[in-house]
Design a protein around this motif. Structure first.
Motif, PDB file in Angstrom:
ATOM      1  N   GLU A 170      39.634  14.266  12.818  1.00 20.60           N
ATOM      2  CA  GLU A 170      39.350  15.562  13.434  1.00 20.60           C
ATOM      3  C   GLU A 170      39.627  15.473  14.930  1.00 20.60           C
ATOM      4  O   GLU A 170      39.401  14.429  15.550  1.00 20.60           O
ATOM      5  CB  GLU A 170      37.891  15.969  13.207  1.00 20.60           C
ATOM      6  CG  GLU A 170      37.532  16.208  11.746  1.00 20.60           C
ATOM      7  CD  GLU A 170      38.103  17.509  11.206  1.00 20.60           C
ATOM      8  OE1 GLU A 170      38.619  18.316  12.016  1.00 20.60           O
ATOM      9  OE2 GLU A 170      38.051  17.701   9.979  1.00 20.60           O
ATOM     10  N   GLU A 171      40.112  16.564  15.493  1.00 23.69           N
ATOM     11  CA  GLU A 171      40.410  16.593  16.929  1.00 23.69           C
ATOM     12  C   GLU A 171      39.229  17.046  17.766  1.00 23.69           C
ATOM     13  O   GLU A 171      39.037  16.599  18.890  1.00 23.69           O
ATOM     14  CB  GLU A 171      41.609  17.512  17.186  1.00 23.69           C
ATOM     15  CG  GLU A 171      42.928  16.982  16.673  1.00 23.69           C
ATOM     16  CD  GLU A 171      43.369  15.709  17.387  1.00 23.69           C
ATOM     17  OE1 GLU A 171      42.998  15.544  18.579  1.00 23.69           O
ATOM     18  OE2 GLU A 171      44.055  14.898  16.775  1.00 23.69           O
ATOM     19  N   ILE A 172      38.424  17.958  17.218  1.00 29.47           N
ATOM     20  CA  ILE A 172      37.306  18.520  17.982  1.00 29.47           C
ATOM     21  C   ILE A 172      35.980  18.353  17.240  1.00 29.47           C
ATOM     22  O   ILE A 172      34.973  17.991  17.835  1.00 29.47           O
ATOM     23  CB  ILE A 172      37.553  20.018  18.287  1.00 29.47           C
ATOM     24  CG1 ILE A 172      38.841  20.180  19.106  1.00 29.47           C
ATOM     25  CG2 ILE A 172      36.373  20.621  19.029  1.00 29.47           C
ATOM     26  CD1 ILE A 172      39.208  21.613  19.397  1.00 29.47           C
ATOM     27  N   LYS A 173      35.973  18.614  15.927  1.00 31.11           N
ATOM     28  CA  LYS A 173      34.729  18.536  15.157  1.00 31.11           C
ATOM     29  C   LYS A 173      34.364  17.091  14.849  1.00 31.11           C
ATOM     30  O   LYS A 173      35.215  16.204  14.820  1.00 31.11           O
ATOM     31  CB  LYS A 173      34.884  19.319  13.852  1.00 31.11           C
ATOM     32  CG  LYS A 173      35.125  20.798  14.042  1.00 31.11           C
ATOM     33  CD  LYS A 173      35.087  21.531  12.715  1.00 31.11           C
ATOM     34  CE  LYS A 173      36.146  20.992  11.747  1.00 31.11           C
ATOM     35  NZ  LYS A 173      36.104  21.714  10.461  1.00 31.11           N
ATOM     36  N   ALA A 174      33.094  16.857  14.582  1.00 28.65           N
ATOM     37  CA  ALA A 174      32.611  15.531  14.208  1.00 28.65           C
ATOM     38  C   ALA A 174      32.868  15.289  12.719  1.00 28.65           C
ATOM     39  O   ALA A 174      33.122  16.213  11.950  1.00 28.65           O
ATOM     40  CB  ALA A 174      31.124  15.407  14.518  1.00 28.65           C
ATOM     41  N   GLY A 190      35.257  13.113  11.316  1.00 30.40           N
ATOM     42  CA  GLY A 190      36.625  12.807  10.904  1.00 30.40           C
ATOM     43  C   GLY A 190      36.763  11.399  10.364  1.00 30.40           C
ATOM     44  O   GLY A 190      35.905  10.525  10.586  1.00 30.40           O
ATOM     45  N   VAL A 244      36.142  14.424  20.382  1.00 29.51           N
ATOM     46  CA  VAL A 244      35.178  14.588  19.291  1.00 29.51           C
ATOM     47  C   VAL A 244      33.803  14.113  19.752  1.00 29.51           C
ATOM     48  O   VAL A 244      33.675  13.137  20.496  1.00 29.51           O
ATOM     49  CB  VAL A 244      35.626  13.806  18.037  1.00 29.51           C
ATOM     50  CG1 VAL A 244      36.885  14.409  17.456  1.00 29.51           C
ATOM     51  CG2 VAL A 244      35.838  12.340  18.360  1.00 29.51           C
ATOM     52  N   ASP A 248      31.442  12.613  18.123  1.00 28.30           N
ATOM     53  CA  ASP A 248      31.010  11.323  17.564  1.00 28.30           C
ATOM     54  C   ASP A 248      32.045  10.235  17.830  1.00 28.30           C
ATOM     55  O   ASP A 248      32.292   9.386  16.973  1.00 28.30           O
ATOM     56  CB  ASP A 248      30.756  11.452  16.058  1.00 28.30           C
ATOM     57  CG  ASP A 248      31.987  11.929  15.295  1.00 28.30           C
ATOM     58  OD1 ASP A 248      32.913  12.487  15.936  1.00 28.30           O
ATOM     59  OD2 ASP A 248      32.033  11.744  14.069  1.00 28.30           O
TER      60      ASP A 248
END
Length: 285
Positions: A50-54, A56, A245, A247
């Protein structure tokens, strides 16, 4: 100071050095695995990043690591093997072969970042491959090629001369003696050398930042060698340096543990058959 005292001091020094080194390695293993293993899961290992959300994963990066490793070995092993055989068997002792050996040894000590810049100029710019898996694999192969040449030459030279002489005395040609006698006898050492360069390729990041890029394909798995191919080691650097991200620390810890586990498993899968083969070739000794 008597010789016994000197010997005792040297023994204590070497034992202490070995214990300290083993202790440092054990601390690294415990620290990295202890921090990272709790973050490993099926989704993390095989999921997409994921690029932005946690939340991934690192599935494409793990796939690209093995893809780059495979392509680099396909390039470096044949060239390094035949070059080492040439230097050990066919090359005459003169200024040219001495220059080649010195050049190979010099290249084996060049920092990987230099190979990365060279690969960027050659494969990405001059040949027009841009950031691609094949460009990264070819550059990693250039990095490992000098080591493979030296390992092959030394492995061939460690085979007793009697093997070579007996094979030629029985009427075999040079190529038959190399293919059926020298290479099988030197195979355990060759496998050890291949293991070293493979582990180096799995953990390489400086080269691949400049040649394979910092992104992955939208398709997974993607076998197109012309696509960008961020590997697990590069992803570890990117997550710790530039990722957005939330996380990022957890992903970095999990990626470090996963990379370490992959390298350890790969080395075991290669070294154990090598030990078995070496015992068989040496009569079980």
């Amino acid at each position: 100071m008597t010789s016994k005292t000197t010997d005792r001091i040297a023994t204590i020094y070497f034992w202490a050095s070995g214990i300290i080194i083993i202790g440092i390695l054990a601390w690294f293993l415990v620290r990295i695995l202890g921090d990272g293993i709790p973050h490993l899961s099926w989704h993390f290992i095989f999921g997409k990043p994921e690029e932005i959300k946690a939340g991934g994963g690192v599935g494409p990066q793990l796939f690209n690591s093995f893809y780059v490793l495979f392509l680099s070995l396909v390039i470096s092993i044949p060239i390094g093997l035949f070059s080492g055989i040439y230097l050990a068997i066919y090359a005459q002792k003169n200024w040219f072969t001495d220059l080649v050996r010195i050049s190979v040894e010099a290249l084996s000590s060049v920092p990987s970042i230099v190979f990365g810049l060279f690969g960027f100029l050659l494969f990405a710019n001059l040949l027009g491959l841009k950031f691609s898996i094949i460009g990264g694999a070819a550059t990693v192969a250039l990095l490992n090629l000098p080591v493979m040449v030296r390992v092959t030459e030394e492995a061939i030279r460690t085979v007793p001369d009697s093997y070579w002489e007996a094979s030629l005395a029985l009427g075999s040609t040079k190529w038959q003696a190399i293919r059926k006698v020298l290479i099988p006898a030197a195979l355990p050492n060759l496998i050890t050398g291949i293991t070293l360069i493979a582990g180096r390729a799995l953990g390489e990041s400086a080269i691949l930042i400049y040649t394979a890029g910092l992104s992955v394909s939208r398709f997974f798995p993607d076998f197109n060698p012309l696509k960008m191919g961020e590997t697990l080691s590069v992803h570890l650097w990117y997550i710790g340096a530039e990722s957005l991200v939330p996380d990022a620390k957890e992903i970095a810890k999990g990626s470090a543990a996963l990379l370490l586990i992959v390298v350890l498993i790969f080395n075991l899968l290669v070294s154990i058959p090598s030990r078995i083969l070496q015992k068989r070739l040496s009569g079980g000794k």
